[in-house]
Design a protein around this motif. Structure first.
Motif, PDB file in Angstrom:
ATOM      1  N   UNK A  18      77.931  40.432  48.063  1.00 16.53           N
ATOM      2  CA  UNK A  18      77.051  41.571  47.809  1.00 16.53           C
ATOM      3  C   UNK A  18      76.352  42.000  49.089  1.00 16.53           C
ATOM      4  N   UNK A  19      75.572  43.072  49.021  1.00  9.90           N
ATOM      5  CA  UNK A  19      74.744  43.476  50.164  1.00  9.90           C
ATOM      6  C   UNK A  19      73.277  43.365  49.759  1.00  9.90           C
ATOM      7  N   UNK A  20      72.422  43.152  50.757  1.00  7.10           N
ATOM      8  CA  UNK A  20      70.985  43.005  50.506  1.00  7.10           C
ATOM      9  C   UNK A  20      70.230  44.026  51.336  1.00  7.10           C
ATOM     10  N   UNK A  21      69.354  44.798  50.673  1.00  8.06           N
ATOM     11  CA  UNK A  21      68.580  45.849  51.330  1.00  8.06           C
ATOM     12  C   UNK A  21      67.088  45.576  51.143  1.00  8.06           C
ATOM     13  N   UNK A  22      66.282  46.025  52.108  1.00  7.93           N
ATOM     14  CA  UNK A  22      64.827  45.938  52.002  1.00  7.93           C
ATOM     15  C   UNK A  22      64.278  47.340  51.776  1.00  7.93           C
ATOM     16  N   UNK A  23      63.468  47.504  50.742  1.00  9.17           N
ATOM     17  CA  UNK A  23      62.893  48.803  50.405  1.00  9.17           C
ATOM     18  C   UNK A  23      61.366  48.716  50.421  1.00  9.17           C
ATOM     19  N   UNK A  24      60.684  49.612  51.167  1.00  9.55           N
ATOM     20  CA  UNK A  24      61.257  50.698  51.970  1.00  9.55           C
ATOM     21  C   UNK A  24      61.791  50.253  53.323  1.00  9.55           C
ATOM     22  N   UNK A  25      61.354  49.095  53.828  1.00 12.03           N
ATOM     23  CA  UNK A  25      61.788  48.624  55.134  1.00 12.03           C
ATOM     24  C   UNK A  25      61.590  47.120  55.208  1.00 12.03           C
ATOM     25  N   UNK A  26      62.323  46.483  56.130  1.00  9.32           N
ATOM     26  CA  UNK A  26      62.195  45.035  56.291  1.00  9.32           C
ATOM     27  C   UNK A  26      61.017  44.663  57.189  1.00  9.32           C
ATOM     28  N   UNK A  27      60.336  45.668  57.742  1.00 11.80           N
ATOM     29  CA  UNK A  27      59.136  45.433  58.551  1.00 11.80           C
ATOM     30  C   UNK A  27      57.929  45.739  57.674  1.00 11.80           C
ATOM     31  N   UNK A  28      57.222  44.696  57.238  1.00  9.42           N
ATOM     32  CA  UNK A  28      56.199  44.827  56.202  1.00  9.42           C
ATOM     33  C   UNK A  28      54.830  44.511  56.779  1.00  9.42           C
ATOM     34  N   UNK A  29      53.823  45.312  56.409  1.00  9.72           N
ATOM     35  CA  UNK A  29      52.449  45.043  56.816  1.00  9.72           C
ATOM     36  C   UNK A  29      51.885  43.883  56.016  1.00  9.72           C
ATOM     37  N   UNK A  30      50.988  43.120  56.646  1.00 10.28           N
ATOM     38  CA  UNK A  30      50.307  42.037  55.963  1.00 10.28           C
ATOM     39  C   UNK A  30      49.636  42.565  54.695  1.00 10.28           C
ATOM     40  N   UNK A  31      49.827  41.859  53.570  1.00  8.25           N
ATOM     41  CA  UNK A  31      49.313  42.233  52.240  1.00  8.25           C
ATOM     42  C   UNK A  31      50.035  43.438  51.633  1.00  8.25           C
ATOM     43  N   UNK A  32      51.095  43.902  52.316  1.00  9.84           N
ATOM     44  CA  UNK A  32      51.907  44.958  51.736  1.00  9.84           C
ATOM     45  C   UNK A  32      52.931  44.382  50.759  1.00  9.84           C
ATOM     46  N   UNK A  33      53.920  45.187  50.423  1.00  7.43           N
ATOM     47  CA  UNK A  33      54.955  44.733  49.497  1.00  7.43           C
ATOM     48  C   UNK A  33      56.314  45.211  49.979  1.00  7.43           C
ATOM     49  N   UNK A  34      57.330  44.451  49.623  1.00  6.47           N
ATOM     50  CA  UNK A  34      58.695  44.819  49.963  1.00  6.47           C
ATOM     51  C   UNK A  34      59.593  44.422  48.804  1.00  6.47           C
ATOM     52  N   UNK A  35      60.584  45.260  48.520  1.00  2.84           N
ATOM     53  CA  UNK A  35      61.548  44.985  47.457  1.00  2.84           C
ATOM     54  C   UNK A  35      62.893  44.649  48.081  1.00  2.84           C
ATOM     55  N   UNK A  36      63.466  43.529  47.676  1.00  2.00           N
ATOM     56  CA  UNK A  36      64.780  43.102  48.141  1.00  2.00           C
ATOM     57  C   UNK A  36      65.792  43.470  47.074  1.00  2.00           C
ATOM     58  N   UNK A  37      66.667  44.405  47.385  1.00  2.84           N
ATOM     59  CA  UNK A  37      67.652  44.910  46.415  1.00  2.84           C
ATOM     60  C   UNK A  37      69.020  44.310  46.712  1.00  2.84           C
ATOM     61  N   UNK A  38      69.556  43.588  45.742  1.00  2.23           N
ATOM     62  CA  UNK A  38      70.887  42.987  45.853  1.00  2.23           C
ATOM     63  C   UNK A  38      71.874  43.908  45.143  1.00  2.23           C
ATOM     64  N   UNK A  39      72.914  44.333  45.865  1.00  2.00           N
ATOM     65  CA  UNK A  39      73.847  45.351  45.359  1.00  2.00           C
ATOM     66  C   UNK A  39      75.249  44.760  45.256  1.00  2.00           C
TER      67      UNK A  39
END
Length: 264
Positions: free
Chosen positions: A158-179
Protein backbone atom coordinates in the motif's frame (compact mmCIF):
# COMPACT_ATOMS: atom_id res chain seq x y z
CA UNK A 1 -32.08 -44.39 31.26
CA UNK A 2 -30.99 -46.08 34.54
CA UNK A 3 -28.36 -44.55 36.85
CA UNK A 4 -25.88 -47.30 36.03
CA UNK A 5 -26.28 -46.97 32.31
CA UNK A 6 -23.57 -45.11 30.38
CA UNK A 7 -24.44 -41.52 29.50
CA UNK A 8 -21.79 -41.30 26.79
CA UNK A 9 -22.99 -39.77 23.55
CA UNK A 10 -20.73 -39.56 20.55
CA UNK A 11 -20.93 -37.00 17.77
CA UNK A 12 -18.64 -35.88 15.00
CA UNK A 13 -17.01 -32.51 15.55
CA UNK A 14 -17.36 -29.74 13.02
CA UNK A 15 -13.55 -29.57 13.08
CA UNK A 16 -12.22 -31.92 10.45
CA UNK A 17 -10.00 -34.61 11.91
CA UNK A 18 -11.54 -34.56 15.39
CA UNK A 19 -13.90 -36.92 17.20
CA UNK A 20 -15.84 -35.46 20.15
CA UNK A 21 -17.00 -37.61 23.09
CA UNK A 22 -19.28 -36.02 25.71
CA UNK A 23 -19.46 -37.66 29.13
CA UNK A 24 -21.24 -35.67 31.82
CA UNK A 25 -19.61 -32.23 32.18
CA UNK A 26 -16.33 -33.27 30.51
CA UNK A 27 -15.57 -33.34 26.80
CA UNK A 28 -12.67 -35.19 25.20
CA UNK A 29 -11.47 -34.32 21.72
CA UNK A 30 -9.50 -37.07 19.99
CA UNK A 31 -7.20 -36.15 17.12
CA UNK A 32 -7.97 -38.47 14.22
CA UNK A 33 -6.16 -36.97 11.26
CA UNK A 34 -4.04 -34.01 12.34
CA UNK A 35 -0.26 -33.62 12.36
CA UNK A 36 0.99 -33.83 15.97
CA UNK A 37 3.59 -31.10 15.53
CA UNK A 38 2.07 -27.65 15.05
CA UNK A 39 3.16 -24.37 16.70
CA UNK A 40 6.37 -26.07 17.85
CA UNK A 41 4.42 -27.97 20.55
CA UNK A 42 3.69 -31.71 20.40
CA UNK A 43 -0.01 -32.43 20.78
CA UNK A 44 -1.43 -34.99 23.15
CA UNK A 45 -3.54 -37.57 21.35
CA UNK A 46 -6.39 -36.81 23.76
CA UNK A 47 -7.05 -33.17 24.63
CA UNK A 48 -9.60 -32.68 27.38
CA UNK A 49 -11.54 -29.43 27.46
CA UNK A 50 -12.68 -28.69 30.97
CA UNK A 51 -16.14 -27.49 32.06
CA UNK A 52 -17.15 -23.85 31.45
CA UNK A 53 -14.90 -21.05 32.72
CA UNK A 54 -15.19 -20.15 36.39
CA UNK A 55 -15.05 -16.73 38.12
CA UNK A 56 -12.00 -17.81 40.17
CA UNK A 57 -9.81 -18.27 37.08
CA UNK A 58 -9.39 -14.86 35.42
CA UNK A 59 -8.78 -14.26 31.73
CA UNK A 60 -5.12 -14.62 30.67
CA UNK A 61 -3.23 -12.22 28.39
CA UNK A 62 -1.82 -13.41 25.07
CA UNK A 63 1.18 -11.55 23.60
CA UNK A 64 3.67 -11.99 20.76
CA UNK A 65 7.45 -11.50 20.72
CA UNK A 66 9.11 -9.79 18.92
CA UNK A 67 5.81 -8.57 17.41
CA UNK A 68 2.45 -9.72 16.10
CA UNK A 69 3.38 -8.27 12.66
CA UNK A 70 6.43 -10.03 11.23
CA UNK A 71 8.18 -10.93 7.97
CA UNK A 72 8.29 -14.58 6.84
CA UNK A 73 11.08 -16.55 8.47
CA UNK A 74 10.88 -14.68 11.80
CA UNK A 75 11.02 -16.75 14.99
CA UNK A 76 7.92 -15.82 16.99
CA UNK A 77 6.98 -16.68 20.57
CA UNK A 78 3.37 -16.50 21.75
CA UNK A 79 3.13 -16.08 25.51
CA UNK A 80 0.02 -16.85 27.57
CA UNK A 81 0.15 -15.19 30.99
CA UNK A 82 -2.24 -15.92 33.85
CA UNK A 83 -1.01 -12.68 35.50
CA UNK A 84 -1.13 -14.17 39.00
CA UNK A 85 1.68 -16.25 40.53
CA UNK A 86 0.50 -19.65 41.68
CA UNK A 87 1.93 -22.88 43.08
CA UNK A 88 -0.77 -24.89 41.31
CA UNK A 89 0.02 -27.16 38.38
CA UNK A 90 -1.42 -25.39 35.34
CA UNK A 91 -2.22 -26.55 31.84
CA UNK A 92 -2.05 -23.80 29.21
CA UNK A 93 -3.73 -24.30 25.83
CA UNK A 94 -3.11 -22.22 22.71
CA UNK A 95 -5.63 -22.35 19.89
CA UNK A 96 -5.81 -20.88 16.40
CA UNK A 97 -9.08 -20.12 14.61
CA UNK A 98 -9.90 -23.00 12.30
CA UNK A 99 -7.38 -25.36 13.96
CA UNK A 100 -7.34 -27.57 17.04
CA UNK A 101 -5.74 -26.42 20.29
CA UNK A 102 -2.48 -27.73 21.73
CA UNK A 103 -1.74 -27.97 25.46
CA UNK A 104 1.48 -26.85 27.11
CA UNK A 105 1.75 -28.34 30.63
CA UNK A 106 3.60 -26.32 33.26
CA UNK A 107 4.10 -27.54 36.81
CA UNK A 108 4.30 -24.13 38.48
CA UNK A 109 4.21 -20.49 37.53
CA UNK A 110 1.76 -18.30 35.70
CA UNK A 111 2.95 -18.21 32.07
CA UNK A 112 3.51 -20.53 29.12
CA UNK A 113 5.44 -19.74 25.95
CA UNK A 114 4.71 -21.35 22.58
CA UNK A 115 7.39 -21.26 19.85
CA UNK A 116 6.61 -20.68 16.19
CA UNK A 117 10.00 -21.05 14.47
CA UNK A 118 10.56 -19.47 11.06
CA UNK A 119 6.91 -18.47 10.54
CA UNK A 120 5.20 -18.85 7.19
CA UNK A 121 1.98 -17.45 5.78
CA UNK A 122 0.12 -20.55 6.99
CA UNK A 123 1.03 -19.59 10.59
CA UNK A 124 -0.89 -16.30 10.29
CA UNK A 125 -4.32 -16.08 11.89
CA UNK A 126 -6.24 -15.36 15.09
CA UNK A 127 -4.89 -17.00 18.24
CA UNK A 128 -6.25 -17.23 21.78
CA UNK A 129 -5.37 -19.14 24.94
CA UNK A 130 -6.75 -20.35 28.25
CA UNK A 131 -5.47 -22.30 31.24
CA UNK A 132 -6.78 -24.72 33.85
CA UNK A 133 -5.72 -26.01 37.24
CA UNK A 134 -4.94 -29.69 36.97
CA UNK A 135 -5.10 -30.72 40.65
CA UNK A 136 -7.84 -30.39 41.64
CA UNK A 137 -9.62 -29.78 38.34
CA UNK A 138 -11.66 -26.61 38.84
CA UNK A 139 -12.58 -25.83 35.27
CA UNK A 140 -10.85 -23.58 32.76
CA UNK A 141 -10.20 -19.87 32.77
CA UNK A 142 -11.91 -17.39 30.52
CA UNK A 143 -10.38 -17.32 27.04
CA UNK A 144 -7.94 -14.51 26.33
CA UNK A 145 -8.62 -11.73 23.87
CA UNK A 146 -7.70 -12.84 20.35
CA UNK A 147 -4.34 -11.90 18.87
CA UNK A 148 -3.97 -11.58 15.10
CA UNK A 149 -0.57 -12.85 13.96
CA UNK A 150 0.21 -11.16 10.64
CA UNK A 151 2.91 -12.49 8.29
CA UNK A 152 3.67 -9.85 5.65
CA UNK A 153 4.58 -10.13 1.99
CA UNK A 154 1.72 -11.95 0.19
CA UNK A 155 -0.20 -8.93 -1.16
CA UNK A 156 0.87 -5.75 -3.03
CA UNK A 157 2.33 -2.85 -1.09
CA UNK A 158 0.00 0.00 0.00
CA UNK A 159 0.98 3.68 0.07
CA UNK A 160 1.02 5.94 3.13
CA UNK A 161 0.21 9.67 2.99
CA UNK A 162 0.30 12.42 5.63
CA UNK A 163 -2.61 14.87 5.61
CA UNK A 164 -2.25 17.79 5.34
CA UNK A 165 1.54 17.39 5.60
CA UNK A 166 4.19 15.28 7.31
CA UNK A 167 5.65 18.44 8.91
CA UNK A 168 3.46 18.99 11.98
CA UNK A 169 3.44 21.80 14.54
CA UNK A 170 3.73 20.89 18.21
CA UNK A 171 0.20 20.15 19.58
CA UNK A 172 -1.12 20.03 16.03
CA UNK A 173 -2.63 17.00 14.32
CA UNK A 174 -1.79 14.83 11.36
CA UNK A 175 -3.74 12.07 9.61
CA UNK A 176 -1.90 9.05 8.22
CA UNK A 177 -3.87 7.66 5.27
CA UNK A 178 -3.13 4.10 4.15
CA UNK A 179 -4.23 3.51 0.54
CA UNK A 180 -4.71 0.16 -1.16
CA UNK A 181 -2.81 -0.26 -4.45
CA UNK A 182 -6.05 -1.29 -6.19
CA UNK A 183 -9.62 -2.03 -5.27
CA UNK A 184 -9.18 -5.54 -3.85
CA UNK A 185 -11.62 -8.39 -4.13
CA UNK A 186 -10.50 -9.67 -0.74
CA UNK A 187 -13.66 -9.31 1.30
CA UNK A 188 -12.97 -7.84 4.72
CA UNK A 189 -9.65 -5.96 4.90
CA UNK A 190 -7.89 -4.73 8.06
CA UNK A 191 -5.42 -1.82 8.01
CA UNK A 192 -2.61 -1.37 10.54
CA UNK A 193 -0.20 1.49 11.26
CA UNK A 194 3.34 0.77 12.46
CA UNK A 195 6.03 3.03 13.88
CA UNK A 196 9.77 2.28 13.91
CA UNK A 197 10.91 1.35 17.41
CA UNK A 198 7.46 0.26 18.59
CA UNK A 199 6.86 -3.50 18.21
CA UNK A 200 3.06 -3.52 18.10
CA UNK A 201 0.73 -1.62 15.72
CA UNK A 202 -0.36 1.85 16.78
CA UNK A 203 -3.86 1.20 15.50
CA UNK A 204 -6.09 -0.96 13.32
CA UNK A 205 -9.15 -0.19 11.21
CA UNK A 206 -11.49 -2.27 9.06
CA UNK A 207 -11.89 -1.16 5.46
CA UNK A 208 -15.15 0.60 4.75
CA UNK A 209 -16.40 1.30 1.22
CA UNK A 210 -13.35 3.34 0.15
CA UNK A 211 -9.86 2.14 -0.75
CA UNK A 212 -8.20 3.77 2.24
CA UNK A 213 -8.35 4.12 6.02
CA UNK A 214 -7.14 6.94 8.27
CA UNK A 215 -5.25 7.05 11.55
CA UNK A 216 -5.01 10.46 13.22
CA UNK A 217 -2.40 11.64 15.70
CA UNK A 218 -4.06 14.28 17.91
CA UNK A 219 -2.20 16.99 19.84
CA UNK A 220 1.15 15.84 18.46
CA UNK A 221 4.07 15.63 20.89
CA UNK A 222 7.80 15.69 20.16
CA UNK A 223 8.00 11.91 20.70
CA UNK A 224 5.38 11.35 17.97
CA UNK A 225 7.97 12.20 15.33
CA UNK A 226 9.45 9.23 13.52
CA UNK A 227 9.15 6.77 10.66
CA UNK A 228 5.72 5.23 9.97
CA UNK A 229 4.49 2.43 7.71
CA UNK A 230 1.18 0.74 7.11
CA UNK A 231 0.07 -2.80 6.25
CA UNK A 232 -3.25 -4.37 5.27
CA UNK A 233 -4.40 -7.97 5.55
CA UNK A 234 -7.41 -10.16 4.91
CA UNK A 235 -9.63 -10.65 7.94
CA UNK A 236 -10.06 -14.39 7.29
CA UNK A 237 -9.18 -17.68 9.00
CA UNK A 238 -6.06 -17.99 6.81
CA UNK A 239 -5.14 -14.33 6.14
CA UNK A 240 -2.67 -12.95 3.63
CA UNK A 241 -0.94 -9.66 4.37
CA UNK A 242 0.72 -7.00 2.25
CA UNK A 243 4.29 -5.83 2.13
CA UNK A 244 4.66 -2.80 4.44
CA UNK A 245 4.36 0.58 2.74
CA UNK A 246 7.42 2.71 2.06
CA UNK A 247 8.37 4.62 5.24
CA UNK A 248 6.81 8.03 5.86
CA UNK A 249 8.85 10.37 8.07
CA UNK A 250 6.84 12.70 10.32
CA UNK A 251 8.68 15.61 11.92
CA UNK A 252 7.41 17.93 14.67
CA UNK A 253 8.19 21.65 14.58
CA UNK A 254 8.08 24.45 17.15
CA UNK A 255 6.05 27.65 16.99
CA UNK A 256 8.41 29.26 14.46
CA UNK A 257 8.72 26.19 12.28
CA UNK A 258 11.98 24.94 13.85
CA UNK A 259 12.31 21.19 13.89
CA UNK A 260 12.20 19.76 17.42
CA UNK A 261 14.58 16.96 18.34
CA UNK A 262 12.98 13.75 19.60
CA UNK A 263 14.07 12.96 23.19
CA UNK A 264 16.57 10.09 23.36
Amino acid sequence: MSAGQSTVTQTQSVLQGWERVQEGPLMTLSILNVSPDILGVRANLHLTLWPPSLPGLPKPVLFAEPSSVVAPGTNVTLGCSALELTSQELLFTLSKAGSPGYPHPKKTGSEARFSLPSVKVRDAGSYSCFYSERRPAKGKSETSETLDLVVTGSLPQPSLQALPTAKVSLNGRVTLRCVLPMKPSLGSVMFMWLKAGIPEPLGRALQQSQRWADFTLLSVRVQDAGSFRCVYYEKTVQPRASEPSEPLHVCVTGEKGTRLRTPS
